[in-house]
Design a protein around this motif. Structure first.
Motif, short mmCIF file in Angstrom:
data_model
loop_
_atom_site.label_atom_id
_atom_site.label_comp_id
_atom_site.label_asym_id
_atom_site.label_seq_id
_atom_site.Cartn_x
_atom_site.Cartn_y
_atom_site.Cartn_z
N PRO A 139 -58.18 -11.43 -88.94
CA PRO A 139 -57.43 -12.68 -88.79
C PRO A 139 -56.03 -12.39 -88.25
CG PRO A 139 -57.55 -12.03 -91.11
CD PRO A 139 -58.47 -11.13 -90.36
N GLY A 140 -55.63 -13.21 -87.29
CA GLY A 140 -54.30 -13.04 -86.71
C GLY A 140 -54.21 -11.93 -85.68
N PHE A 141 -55.36 -11.32 -85.34
CA PHE A 141 -55.32 -10.21 -84.38
C PHE A 141 -54.78 -10.65 -83.02
CE2 PHE A 141 -57.43 -7.81 -80.96
CZ PHE A 141 -56.97 -6.53 -81.24
N ALA A 142 -55.26 -11.78 -82.51
CA ALA A 142 -54.81 -12.24 -81.20
C ALA A 142 -53.31 -12.48 -81.18
CB ALA A 142 -55.57 -13.51 -80.81
N ALA A 143 -52.78 -13.05 -82.28
CA ALA A 143 -51.34 -13.30 -82.34
C ALA A 143 -50.55 -11.99 -82.34
CB ALA A 143 -51.01 -14.12 -83.59
N LEU A 144 -51.06 -10.97 -83.04
CA LEU A 144 -50.40 -9.67 -83.04
C LEU A 144 -50.39 -9.04 -81.65
CD1 LEU A 144 -51.67 -8.09 -86.40
CD2 LEU A 144 -49.32 -8.73 -85.84
N VAL A 145 -51.49 -9.18 -80.93
CA VAL A 145 -51.56 -8.64 -79.57
C VAL A 145 -50.55 -9.34 -78.67
CG1 VAL A 145 -53.02 -8.40 -77.53
CG2 VAL A 145 -53.94 -7.83 -79.78
N THR A 146 -50.40 -10.65 -78.84
CA THR A 146 -49.41 -11.39 -78.05
C THR A 146 -48.01 -10.86 -78.34
OG1 THR A 146 -50.80 -13.36 -78.00
CG2 THR A 146 -48.45 -13.67 -77.60
N ARG A 147 -47.69 -10.67 -79.63
CA ARG A 147 -46.38 -10.12 -79.98
C ARG A 147 -46.21 -8.72 -79.40
NH1 ARG A 147 -46.18 -10.08 -86.20
NH2 ARG A 147 -44.41 -8.70 -85.70
N LEU A 148 -47.28 -7.92 -79.43
CA LEU A 148 -47.21 -6.56 -78.89
C LEU A 148 -46.90 -6.58 -77.40
CD1 LEU A 148 -47.71 -3.48 -79.30
CD2 LEU A 148 -50.11 -3.94 -78.73
N CYS A 149 -47.57 -7.44 -76.67
CA CYS A 149 -47.36 -7.51 -75.23
C CYS A 149 -45.96 -8.01 -74.89
CB CYS A 149 -48.42 -8.42 -74.60
SG CYS A 149 -50.09 -7.71 -74.66
N THR A 150 -45.47 -8.95 -75.67
CA THR A 150 -44.11 -9.45 -75.45
C THR A 150 -43.09 -8.33 -75.64
OG1 THR A 150 -44.75 -11.67 -76.17
CG2 THR A 150 -42.39 -11.14 -76.19
N ALA A 151 -43.26 -7.57 -76.71
CA ALA A 151 -42.34 -6.46 -76.98
C ALA A 151 -42.41 -5.40 -75.87
CB ALA A 151 -42.65 -5.83 -78.33
N ALA A 152 -43.62 -5.11 -75.42
CA ALA A 152 -43.78 -4.11 -74.36
C ALA A 152 -43.16 -4.59 -73.06
CB ALA A 152 -45.26 -3.78 -74.16
N GLU A 153 -43.34 -5.86 -72.72
CA GLU A 153 -42.79 -6.41 -71.49
C GLU A 153 -41.27 -6.37 -71.50
OE1 GLU A 153 -44.08 -7.36 -68.72
OE2 GLU A 153 -46.22 -7.27 -69.21
N THR A 154 -40.67 -6.61 -72.64
CA THR A 154 -39.20 -6.63 -72.73
C THR A 154 -38.61 -5.25 -73.00
OG1 THR A 154 -39.32 -7.17 -75.10
CG2 THR A 154 -39.18 -9.02 -73.54
N GLY A 155 -39.48 -4.26 -73.22
CA GLY A 155 -38.99 -2.91 -73.48
C GLY A 155 -38.44 -2.71 -74.87
N ASP A 156 -38.79 -3.60 -75.79
CA ASP A 156 -38.32 -3.48 -77.17
C ASP A 156 -39.25 -2.53 -77.93
OD1 ASP A 156 -37.46 -3.79 -79.76
OD2 ASP A 156 -37.26 -5.98 -79.65
N VAL A 157 -38.92 -1.25 -77.87
CA VAL A 157 -39.80 -0.23 -78.44
C VAL A 157 -39.91 -0.36 -79.95
CG1 VAL A 157 -40.18 2.26 -78.72
CG2 VAL A 157 -39.33 1.36 -76.55
N ALA A 158 -38.80 -0.70 -80.60
CA ALA A 158 -38.83 -0.83 -82.06
C ALA A 158 -39.77 -1.95 -82.48
CB ALA A 158 -37.42 -1.09 -82.58
N ALA A 159 -39.66 -3.12 -81.80
CA ALA A 159 -40.55 -4.24 -82.13
C ALA A 159 -42.00 -3.89 -81.80
CB ALA A 159 -40.12 -5.48 -81.35
N MET A 160 -42.20 -3.18 -80.69
CA MET A 160 -43.55 -2.78 -80.30
C MET A 160 -44.17 -1.85 -81.34
SD MET A 160 -44.70 -0.85 -76.78
CE MET A 160 -44.17 0.76 -77.35
N ASN A 161 -43.39 -0.87 -81.82
CA ASN A 161 -43.90 0.05 -82.82
C ASN A 161 -44.20 -0.66 -84.14
OD1 ASN A 161 -43.80 2.17 -81.07
ND2 ASN A 161 -41.92 3.07 -81.89
N ALA A 162 -43.39 -1.68 -84.44
CA ALA A 162 -43.63 -2.43 -85.68
C ALA A 162 -44.96 -3.16 -85.62
CB ALA A 162 -42.48 -3.41 -85.92
N VAL A 163 -45.26 -3.77 -84.47
CA VAL A 163 -46.54 -4.46 -84.31
C VAL A 163 -47.69 -3.46 -84.32
CG1 VAL A 163 -47.92 -5.98 -82.84
CG2 VAL A 163 -45.45 -6.33 -83.02
#
Length: 618
Positions: free
Chosen positions: A579-603
């Protein structure tokens, strides 16, 4: 160039032919004197004795001129045979006929001929014997000189059949190569201990290493063109283990009835690690391809390009080449156009660009899409984790979204064994790509599936071409760890099994290609050094960031079940509720696109808790 073996042999040949002129002159002189002595039993009357020297002189001029006219001083002396002797006999016969004519035209002296006819007959016989003997002696001398083992590269031929004996003959006739065959190996018991043209069958193929050592062999030539591939592979591996340079005669060479050393080729790593061809259901594959529109992402990569070649052989309606590398894309299109013009279409497209991807998929309307585009270089992805996420996770999701939007019938993700219990960012992102595919499979009308396999021989960036390049520069070959192992498969086999898997698959399937036994990389390095025939060291450099000693094809939660294709196995995995997997992937892609490594690692830590320690260490 003047010091080359071939130049020395040619110079020796010219010297011998020049020497033959002197020898023939001496032969004629001696034959003439001996003919008189034989005719008159050692007591030549004065009336005839005064004609001995004039006859010898005239005969020398006649025979030498005729020998030159008939090419007997332009011989390759190591090839002197029956045809040469027959030509020599004909020439002597003509010379004797000319001399006889001259004698018959001479005036009589004391009511008799000054040169008895018996002398001419005996002279002709002795000249023929003497000139023939000189040429045979020259051939024997040159062959003995050419085969002195102490000065030649020592060769062991595997296979004492027709191919092996023809190869021996070719080597014997090519002294410029400075080779000498020191023995045969053959598994036929009836041949053991026998000799072929003076070369002994010294043992069986199982004894290869021992004979390489005992006979100081520098090169092994495998002349088994009709032997089963597993037999040839066993012999080649034994030769590689013995660290001896090896060449191989390809199948069907013997069918032409002759063998040349040019027919031999170097042994490739595929010869050592390849497997028996897999029987595939070509009809089931053709049903998904023939007359249909097929798209391949990463089309110009190692696997993608081979998929394109094999797909084109099954007569698709169109083949869409989706690729970001313009140079390799164009080169691939040119290759495909040469064999099947008008079928392949180029599309420069980055799978991270959703707008362009939607346009390409929408305009081409493929029935089947094979998704091979990915970042695969493990150490580089450790340095660029955001790029790994953007391409391998977000790019896969983009392709899947476009396939659903435009109602593509089937989607196949090309995955990797590094996605199994991943220890690096590349493996983690490919594991997430598999989960993205599985998440889509729950609700999509597109038949989505994945195919997972290990390393592919000779693919770009893989260890084999790296080793080959290091060998070209004299080494050393760099190996990460003495115990590191990897699974290997040839590119054509991997592509063939991917096509078979997609034809078998149902939505949500993950297939694993049976990879055989893992190979120690250090053993592979040693074999490549041996095959190359050049000295090179092996240097251990330590495991790279994110690299594992051993790879697995399944996780602890998975096991494999057979399919109708023996080398394609289906993963029977424990169903995971996400549950919530798709939403987590969206957050992951947003972090990766913006270069926010800390947020990406958290996801990523939420998506893969078992990988969190590695993320925290970065």
């Amino acid at each position: 160039m003047s010091d080359s073996p071939l130049a020395r042999i040619r110079a020796t040949g010219r010297l011998w032919n020049s020497l033959l002129v002197v020898l023939d002159a001496a032969v004629v002189l001696i034959a003439t004197i001996a003919a008189y002595q034989a005719r008159f039993e050692g007591a030549v009357p004065p009336l005839f004795a005064r004609w001995v020297i004039p006859l010898a002189a005239v005969s020398t001029v006649v025979f030498i001129a005729l020998f030159a006219l008939f090419g007997l001083y332009r011989l390759v002396l190591r090839y002197v045979g029956l045809d040469t002797l027959l030509r020599l006999a004909a020439t002597v016969t003509i010379g004797s006929a000319l001399l006889l004519t001259g004698v018959l035209l001479m005036p009589l002296e004391q009511q008799t001929r000054p040169v008895p006819l018996g002398v001419l007959f005996i002279q002709a016989l002795l000249v023929l014997l003497g000139a023939s003997g000189a040429r045979i002696a020259a051939r024997v001398f040159l062959l003995l000189r050419a085969t002195r083992a102490s000065e030649r590269r020592r060769v062991l031929i595997v296979g004492a059949g027709s191919a092996g004996s023809l190869l021996l003959r070719e080597i014997a006739n090519r002294p410029d190569l400075e080779l000498v065959v020191v023995g045969f190996l053959d598994d036929d018991p009836s041949l053991l201990g026998r000799t072929i043209a003076g070369v002994r069958v010294v043992g069986t193929t199982a004894e290869l290493a021992a004979h390489v050592h005992d006979l100081a062999v520098a090169e092994v030539m495998v002349a088994l063109p009709s032997a089963p591939s597993q037999t040839v592979r066993r012999v080649l591996n034994a030769a590689a283990d013995a660290s001896v340079q090896t060449s191989i005669m390809p199948p069907l060479v013997i069918a032409k009835g002759s063998v040349s050393l040019r027919d031999l080729r170097s042994v490739e790593v595929e010869d050592l690690l390849g497997r028996e061809p897999t029987v595939i259901d070509i009809d089931s594959i053709a049903e998904t391809i023939t007359g249909r529109v097929i798209a391949v992402t990463g089309a110009a990569g190692s696997i993608g390009s081979e998929l394109c070649h094999q797909i084109l052989a099954l007569s698709p309606k169109r083949l869409i080449l989706i690729e970001i590398d313009e140079t390799r894309l164009y080169e691939l299109w040119m290759e495909l156009e040469a064999t099947s013009p008008g079928i392949a279409t180029m599309a420069i497209c980055d799978i991270r660009d959703t707008t362009k991807l939607d346009t390409v998929i929408g305009s081409s309307a493929p029935h089947l899409l094979l998704h091979a585009a990915a970042y695969k270089h493990v150490p580089l992805m450790e340095l660029e984790p955001a790029e790994a996420v953007r391409t391998n996770v977000c790019g896969t999701r983009n392709v899947l979204d476009a396939c659903q939007t435009h109602r593509v019938e089937r989607f196949v993700l090309i995955s990797t064994d590094k996605a199994v219990e991943p220890a690096n960012m590349m493996g983690l992102t490919k594991a997430l790509a598999e989960r993205v595919m599985l998440d889509v499979a729950r609700t999509s009308h597109t038949g989505v599936m994945a195919v997972r396999f290990g390393n592919v021989l000779a693919s770009r960036g893989s260890v084999v071409p790296i080793f080959a390049e290091q060998l070209r520069h004299g080494g050393p070959l760099t190996v990460t760890h003495p115990e590191v192992t990897r699974y290997f498969m040839t590119i054509p086999e991997a592509a063939r099994l991917v096509l078979q898997a997609q034809a078998l698959g149902t939505p949500g399937d993950i297939f694993v290609l049976e990879m055989g036994e893992p190979v120690r990389i250090v053993d592979l390095a040693r074999k490549m050094i041996a095959l190359a025939g050049v000295p090179a060291d092996i240097k251990f450099v330590g495991l790279r960031p994110g690299e594992k000693l051993h790879e697995d094809l399944t996780t602890s939660l998975e096991h494999l079940t057979p399919t109708t294709c023996e080398k394609v196995l289906r993963v029977d995995r424990v169903a995971l509720s996400e549950p919530g997997f798709a939403a987590l992937v969206t957050r992951l892609c947003t972090a990766a696109e913006t270069g926010d490594v800390a947020a990406m690692n958290a996801v990523l830590a939420d998506l893969a808790p078992e990988f969190a320690p590695a993320l925290n260490a970065q």
